[in-house]
Design a protein around this motif. Structure first.
Motif, PDB file in Angstrom:
ATOM      1  N   GLU A  68       0.832  -1.203   0.000  1.00 14.16           N
ATOM      2  CA  GLU A  68       0.000   0.000   0.000  1.00 14.16           C
ATOM      3  C   GLU A  68       0.868   1.255   0.000  1.00 14.16           C
ATOM      4  OE1 GLU A  68      -3.312  -0.110  -0.352  1.00 14.16           O
ATOM      5  OE2 GLU A  68      -2.978  -2.275  -0.528  1.00 14.16           O
ATOM      6  N   GLY A  69       0.335   2.338  -0.566  1.00 19.48           N
ATOM      7  CA  GLY A  69       1.007   3.630  -0.520  1.00 19.48           C
ATOM      8  C   GLY A  69       2.234   3.751  -1.395  1.00 19.48           C
ATOM      9  N   VAL A  70       2.384   2.886  -2.389  1.00 23.99           N
ATOM     10  CA  VAL A  70       3.556   2.923  -3.273  1.00 23.99           C
ATOM     11  C   VAL A  70       3.319   3.941  -4.382  1.00 23.99           C
ATOM     12  CG1 VAL A  70       4.952   1.594  -4.922  1.00 23.99           C
ATOM     13  CG2 VAL A  70       4.242   0.564  -2.741  1.00 23.99           C
ATOM     14  N   ILE A  71       4.313   4.797  -4.623  1.00 26.50           N
ATOM     15  CA  ILE A  71       4.266   5.803  -5.681  1.00 26.50           C
ATOM     16  C   ILE A  71       5.172   5.354  -6.821  1.00 26.50           C
ATOM     17  CG2 ILE A  71       4.719   8.214  -6.284  1.00 26.50           C
ATOM     18  CD1 ILE A  71       2.461   7.868  -4.224  1.00 26.50           C
ATOM     19  N   PHE A  72       4.610   5.264  -8.016  1.00 27.48           N
ATOM     20  CA  PHE A  72       5.355   4.923  -9.228  1.00 27.48           C
ATOM     21  C   PHE A  72       5.274   6.110 -10.172  1.00 27.48           C
ATOM     22  CE2 PHE A  72       6.273   0.440  -8.814  1.00 27.48           C
ATOM     23  CZ  PHE A  72       7.151   0.181  -9.847  1.00 27.48           C
ATOM     24  N   ARG A  73       6.377   6.807 -10.390  1.00 27.16           N
ATOM     25  CA  ARG A  73       6.408   7.978 -11.256  1.00 27.16           C
ATOM     26  C   ARG A  73       6.411   7.589 -12.740  1.00 27.16           C
ATOM     27  NH1 ARG A  73       4.386  11.682  -8.156  1.00 27.16           N
ATOM     28  NH2 ARG A  73       5.604  12.095  -6.296  1.00 27.16           N
ATOM     29  N   PRO A  74       6.200   8.564 -13.635  1.00 29.41           N
ATOM     30  CA  PRO A  74       6.187   8.283 -15.075  1.00 29.41           C
ATOM     31  C   PRO A  74       7.539   7.780 -15.596  1.00 29.41           C
ATOM     32  CG  PRO A  74       5.262  10.451 -14.618  1.00 29.41           C
ATOM     33  CD  PRO A  74       5.871   9.954 -13.344  1.00 29.41           C
ATOM     34  N   ASN A  89       4.609   1.842   1.088  1.00 24.89           N
ATOM     35  CA  ASN A  89       5.108   3.215   1.177  1.00 24.89           C
ATOM     36  C   ASN A  89       6.468   3.432   0.530  1.00 24.89           C
ATOM     37  OD1 ASN A  89       2.794   4.066   2.726  1.00 24.89           O
ATOM     38  ND2 ASN A  89       3.707   2.918   4.425  1.00 24.89           N
ATOM     39  N   CYS A  90       6.677   2.813  -0.619  1.00 27.88           N
ATOM     40  CA  CYS A  90       7.911   3.019  -1.383  1.00 27.88           C
ATOM     41  C   CYS A  90       7.691   4.079  -2.456  1.00 27.88           C
ATOM     42  CB  CYS A  90       8.363   1.714  -2.034  1.00 27.88           C
ATOM     43  SG  CYS A  90       8.904   0.470  -0.853  1.00 27.88           S
ATOM     44  N   TRP A  91       8.763   4.743  -2.861  1.00 27.35           N
ATOM     45  CA  TRP A  91       8.745   5.721  -3.935  1.00 27.35           C
ATOM     46  C   TRP A  91       9.660   5.238  -5.047  1.00 27.35           C
ATOM     47  CZ3 TRP A  91      10.129  10.660  -0.663  1.00 27.35           C
ATOM     48  CH2 TRP A  91       9.084  10.933   0.231  1.00 27.35           C
ATOM     49  N   ILE A  92       9.109   5.104  -6.250  1.00 21.64           N
ATOM     50  CA  ILE A  92       9.893   4.729  -7.430  1.00 21.64           C
ATOM     51  C   ILE A  92       9.920   5.954  -8.335  1.00 21.64           C
ATOM     52  CG2 ILE A  92      10.168   3.087  -9.312  1.00 21.64           C
ATOM     53  CD1 ILE A  92      10.215   1.839  -6.442  1.00 21.64           C
ATOM     54  N   GLY A  93      11.100   6.542  -8.519  1.00 20.32           N
ATOM     55  CA  GLY A  93      11.241   7.810  -9.210  1.00 20.32           C
ATOM     56  C   GLY A  93      11.117   7.705 -10.719  1.00 20.32           C
ATOM     57  N   VAL A 110      11.186   2.218   0.961  1.00 24.59           N
ATOM     58  CA  VAL A 110      12.372   2.298   0.106  1.00 24.59           C
ATOM     59  C   VAL A 110      12.162   3.403  -0.921  1.00 24.59           C
ATOM     60  CG1 VAL A 110      13.678   1.081  -1.711  1.00 24.59           C
ATOM     61  CG2 VAL A 110      13.025  -0.126   0.391  1.00 24.59           C
ATOM     62  N   VAL A 111      13.224   4.147  -1.220  1.00 23.52           N
ATOM     63  CA  VAL A 111      13.212   5.126  -2.305  1.00 23.52           C
ATOM     64  C   VAL A 111      14.230   4.689  -3.350  1.00 23.52           C
ATOM     65  CG1 VAL A 111      13.580   7.527  -2.979  1.00 23.52           C
ATOM     66  CG2 VAL A 111      12.609   6.999  -0.725  1.00 23.52           C
ATOM     67  N   VAL A 112      13.774   4.596  -4.602  1.00 19.64           N
ATOM     68  CA  VAL A 112      14.672   4.395  -5.739  1.00 19.64           C
ATOM     69  C   VAL A 112      14.471   5.623  -6.622  1.00 19.64           C
ATOM     70  CG1 VAL A 112      15.326   2.927  -7.672  1.00 19.64           C
ATOM     71  CG2 VAL A 112      14.444   1.882  -5.567  1.00 19.64           C
ATOM     72  N   SER A 113      15.470   6.494  -6.668  1.00 16.15           N
ATOM     73  CA  SER A 113      15.310   7.798  -7.303  1.00 16.15           C
ATOM     74  C   SER A 113      15.496   7.754  -8.812  1.00 16.15           C
ATOM     75  CB  SER A 113      16.292   8.798  -6.691  1.00 16.15           C
ATOM     76  OG  SER A 113      15.936   9.095  -5.360  1.00 16.15           O
ATOM     77  N   GLN A 114      15.160   8.890  -9.431  1.00 14.98           N
ATOM     78  CA  GLN A 114      15.062   9.014 -10.874  1.00 14.98           C
ATOM     79  C   GLN A 114      16.326   8.568 -11.610  1.00 14.98           C
ATOM     80  OE1 GLN A 114      14.790  11.433  -8.627  1.00 14.98           O
ATOM     81  NE2 GLN A 114      16.055  13.190  -9.171  1.00 14.98           N
ATOM     82  N   GLY A 115      16.072   7.886 -12.722  1.00 14.93           N
ATOM     83  CA  GLY A 115      17.149   7.477 -13.611  1.00 14.93           C
ATOM     84  C   GLY A 115      17.966   6.291 -13.144  1.00 14.93           C
ATOM     85  N   THR A 116      17.588   5.653 -12.053  1.00 15.77           N
ATOM     86  CA  THR A 116      18.343   4.504 -11.549  1.00 15.77           C
ATOM     87  C   THR A 116      17.957   3.244 -12.314  1.00 15.77           C
ATOM     88  OG1 THR A 116      18.805   5.352  -9.352  1.00 15.77           O
ATOM     89  CG2 THR A 116      18.558   2.978  -9.523  1.00 15.77           C
TER      90      THR A 116
END
Length: 196
Positions: A68-74, A89-93, A110-116
């Motif tokens: 739940e609460g996972v953010i998947f960016r474009p 509650n993870c963020w995928i950049g 967990v955060v996996v930031s942009q371009g990884t």
């Protein structure tokens, strides 16, 4: 001795036409893999700011385990959703590419930031270029910052931080700050006075 193109004739070349293993990592029939490719392109990789919930729903429909609460960016990519597990509650950049020919597991927060890029596959380069896969684990609370690469067989420990442009090939201990190529421990994330 050099050939017509200036290459050394005494250095072997691995014949790629005979390389084994491409479809061995799929884990689903070809029709499912191709259908996922279309859905990924339309919904997940799509650069428009469509709902993160829609991306997560598409991934779940194809077998991903996502909390739940996972953010998947474009502009994200996931090679095989049925080999992906993400905690709450993870963020995928934006622009993250999870090329998971073997399982990729993220804990919670967990955060996996942009371009990884997270990739589990490589090749037996001295033998026959056969596909070689190893799982990746990114433990709860870890932050893999922008434009990093996490290679197969790696474990990013609980609440570790991987600095931008780093290459993880192995284990990063819990709570560590790692940087470089290959990423090495350069400090502790929660050390006193380390507020940035």
């Amino acid at each position: 001795m050099r050939g017509e193109s200036g290459e050394r004739g005494d250095v072997p070349v691995v014949p790629l036409a005979a390389a084994p293993g491409e479809r061995e990592s799929w884990g689903r029939p070809a029709a499912v893999v191709y259908l996922w490719g279309v859905v990924e392109w339309l919904v997940v990789t799509n650069p428009l700011q469509i709902s993160s919930r829609l991306r997560v729903k598409a991934l779940r429909c194809f077998g991903a385990t996502i909390g739940e609460g996972v953010i998947f960016r474009p502009r994200t990519r996931v090679r095989f959703p049925w080999k992906l597990s993400i905690g709450d509650n993870c963020w995928i950049g934006e622009g993250v590419w999870i090329h998971n020919q073997a399982p990729v597991t993220l804990g919670h927060d967990v955060v996996v930031s942009q371009g990884t890029m997270v990739t589990t596959g490589s090749h037996a380069h001295r033998r026959d270029m056969a596909l070689v896969t190893r799982a990746v684990h990114i433990e709860s609370g870890a932050w893999v910052t922008a434009r990093c690469m996490v290679l197969g067989g790696s474990v990013v420990g609980r609440s570790a931080l991987v600095a931008p442009l780093s290459v993880v090939h192995g284990d990063i201990p819990p709570g560590a700050v790692a940087r470089g190529n290959p990423a090495v421990v350069v400090g502790e994330r929660f050390a006193p006075g380390n507020e940035s």
